[in-house]
Design a protein around this motif. Sequence first.
Motif, mmCIF file in Angstrom:
data_model
loop_
_atom_site.group_PDB
_atom_site.id
_atom_site.type_symbol
_atom_site.label_atom_id
_atom_site.label_comp_id
_atom_site.label_asym_id
_atom_site.label_seq_id
_atom_site.Cartn_x
_atom_site.Cartn_y
_atom_site.Cartn_z
ATOM 1 N N VAL A 131 0.883 -1.174 0.000
ATOM 2 C CA VAL A 131 0.000 0.000 0.000
ATOM 3 C C VAL A 131 0.913 1.214 0.000
ATOM 4 C CG1 VAL A 131 -1.735 1.309 1.283
ATOM 5 C CG2 VAL A 131 -1.841 -1.204 1.243
ATOM 6 N N MET A 132 0.868 1.993 -1.064
ATOM 7 C CA MET A 132 1.736 3.161 -1.178
ATOM 8 C C MET A 132 0.997 4.404 -0.701
ATOM 9 S SD MET A 132 3.520 2.488 -4.871
ATOM 10 C CE MET A 132 4.072 0.841 -5.315
ATOM 11 N N VAL B 13 2.366 -7.668 4.387
ATOM 12 C CA VAL B 13 1.889 -6.361 3.911
ATOM 13 C C VAL B 13 2.924 -5.287 4.209
ATOM 14 C CG1 VAL B 13 0.110 -4.582 4.119
ATOM 15 C CG2 VAL B 13 -0.521 -7.010 4.231
ATOM 16 N N ILE B 14 3.291 -4.551 3.171
ATOM 17 C CA ILE B 14 4.198 -3.407 3.292
ATOM 18 C C ILE B 14 3.402 -2.129 3.051
ATOM 19 C CG2 ILE B 14 6.243 -2.251 2.359
ATOM 20 C CD1 ILE B 14 7.201 -4.971 1.343
ATOM 21 N N VAL B 15 3.607 -1.127 3.890
ATOM 22 C CA VAL B 15 3.089 0.224 3.648
ATOM 23 C C VAL B 15 4.278 1.146 3.418
ATOM 24 C CG1 VAL B 15 1.913 2.215 4.667
ATOM 25 C CG2 VAL B 15 0.940 -0.066 4.927
ATOM 26 N N THR B 16 4.259 1.870 2.328
ATOM 27 C CA THR B 16 5.307 2.859 2.090
ATOM 28 C C THR B 16 4.783 4.239 2.465
ATOM 29 O OG1 THR B 16 4.730 3.306 -0.233
ATOM 30 C CG2 THR B 16 6.201 1.449 0.202
ATOM 31 N N ALA C 28 -0.686 -4.697 -5.459
ATOM 32 C CA ALA C 28 -0.653 -3.348 -4.893
ATOM 33 C C ALA C 28 -2.070 -2.804 -4.831
ATOM 34 C CB ALA C 28 0.236 -2.433 -5.739
ATOM 35 N N PHE C 29 -2.374 -2.124 -3.740
ATOM 36 C CA PHE C 29 -3.725 -1.623 -3.495
ATOM 37 C C PHE C 29 -3.738 -0.094 -3.554
ATOM 38 C CE2 PHE C 29 -3.648 -5.843 -1.902
ATOM 39 C CZ PHE C 29 -4.942 -6.333 -1.987
ATOM 40 N N PHE C 30 -4.696 0.444 -4.330
ATOM 41 C CA PHE C 30 -4.846 1.892 -4.471
ATOM 42 C C PHE C 30 -6.326 2.257 -4.355
ATOM 43 C CE2 PHE C 30 -0.979 0.799 -6.732
ATOM 44 C CZ PHE C 30 -0.089 1.785 -6.329
ATOM 45 N N GLY C 31 -6.595 3.444 -3.812
ATOM 46 C CA GLY C 31 -7.968 3.888 -3.643
ATOM 47 C C GLY C 31 -8.575 4.428 -4.928
ATOM 48 N N GLU C 32 -9.863 4.209 -5.099
ATOM 49 C CA GLU C 32 -10.565 4.715 -6.274
ATOM 50 C C GLU C 32 -10.804 6.222 -6.202
ATOM 51 O OE1 GLU C 32 -14.110 2.492 -6.997
ATOM 52 O OE2 GLU C 32 -13.025 0.684 -7.610
ATOM 53 N N LYS C 33 -10.594 6.853 -5.050
ATOM 54 C CA LYS C 33 -10.769 8.306 -4.999
ATOM 55 C C LYS C 33 -9.850 8.979 -6.005
ATOM 56 C CE LYS C 33 -8.974 11.112 -1.944
ATOM 57 N NZ LYS C 33 -8.456 12.248 -2.776
ATOM 58 N N ASP C 34 -8.628 8.495 -6.123
ATOM 59 C CA ASP C 34 -7.701 8.988 -7.139
ATOM 60 C C ASP C 34 -7.853 8.107 -8.379
ATOM 61 O OD1 ASP C 34 -6.132 11.091 -5.605
ATOM 62 O OD2 ASP C 34 -5.938 9.354 -4.290
#
Length: 277
Positions: free
Chosen positions: A25-26, A49-52, A143-149
Motif C-alpha cells: 500500500v503506497m 503487507v508493506i506500507v510505504t 498493490a492496493f490503491f484507492g478509487e478516490k484517485d
Amino acid sequence: MTYVIHTRAELARDVAAVPGEIAVVMTMGALHEGHRRLMREARKRSAFVIVTVFVNPLQFGPNEDFDKYPRTLEADVEACRAEGVDLVFAPSRDEIYPAGVPSITMNAGPLGEILEGASRPGHFSGMLTVVQKLLMLTRADVAFFGEKDFQQLTLIRRMARDLEIDVEIVGVPTVREPDGLAMSSRNRYLSPDDRRAALALSRALREGATHTDAEAALATARKILADEPSVRVDYLALTGPDLGEPGEEGPARLLVAARVGGTRLIDNVPLTLERAA
C-alpha cells in the motif's frame, strides 16, 4: 509486530526473506481511514503487507503544497501497527532519488494530460515514476490503491500492463466521512465553513449518478456545484471506465475537482448509462 525501516538495503534484506506473496500500500503519509481500508484489504489478500510512506516531490508542481504537506510518521506507524502491517518503509528523498532528480522518468501519455494532468502538468509523470520504483523495490505481487484517485489508479494499471510489470493492481472503493465527504489528507486544511461548502462535491456526484443519461448527469451535478459560491470548479467530467469517451450505455465515471478555500479536492463516483428508449 510492525517493523519500520528507512533504507533500500533494509528493504531488500527483509523482502528477500518473505516466502509468499507480498502486498503493498503506497502512501504519502498523514494516514486516515481510507488508507486503513487499503491495509485491511491487503491483509485479507496477502500474508505479508508493506506500507510505504514517502512524500514524493516529483508529483508536486511549483505552486503546490509539497512543503506544507502533513508529515505525521509517528501517528502513521501507529495506524499501521493497529492494522497489523508487517513492514513500514519510510525512506528519505535521497534514498528514493540517490542521484537527485532522475533524468529519465515515466511518460504518462495522453491519459496523463487530461483532467488532473491538464491542471497539474507533470504530476502523473512524477507519480508513475515513484510507483514504478516502489514496485521494484518492494517486489510486490499485488498493490492496493484507492478509487478516490481514479485517474491515478487507471494510469497505474495502464503502466503495469504496457510495461509488462508482473503485479496485480487492485482498486478499493472510496471511503467517505459520515457526511459524504471523500476522505483525504487535505481535508484537514478545510475551515468549518469550507468543510460545509465542500460537501457540494459529493452531493453533486451522488445526485448526478442517479441519472442514466450522460447529459442529465452532468447538468444535475453542474447545477449543484454552481449553487455553492465557495466552490471553484476546476473540472467536471463524465468518462468511460478507462477515462475515454463514455459509451451510450454501460459503466461510466463522473469526476470532479474543485478548490474550496485554499484547498483543492477531487472526487468521483461510478454510474451506469442506459440507451434512450
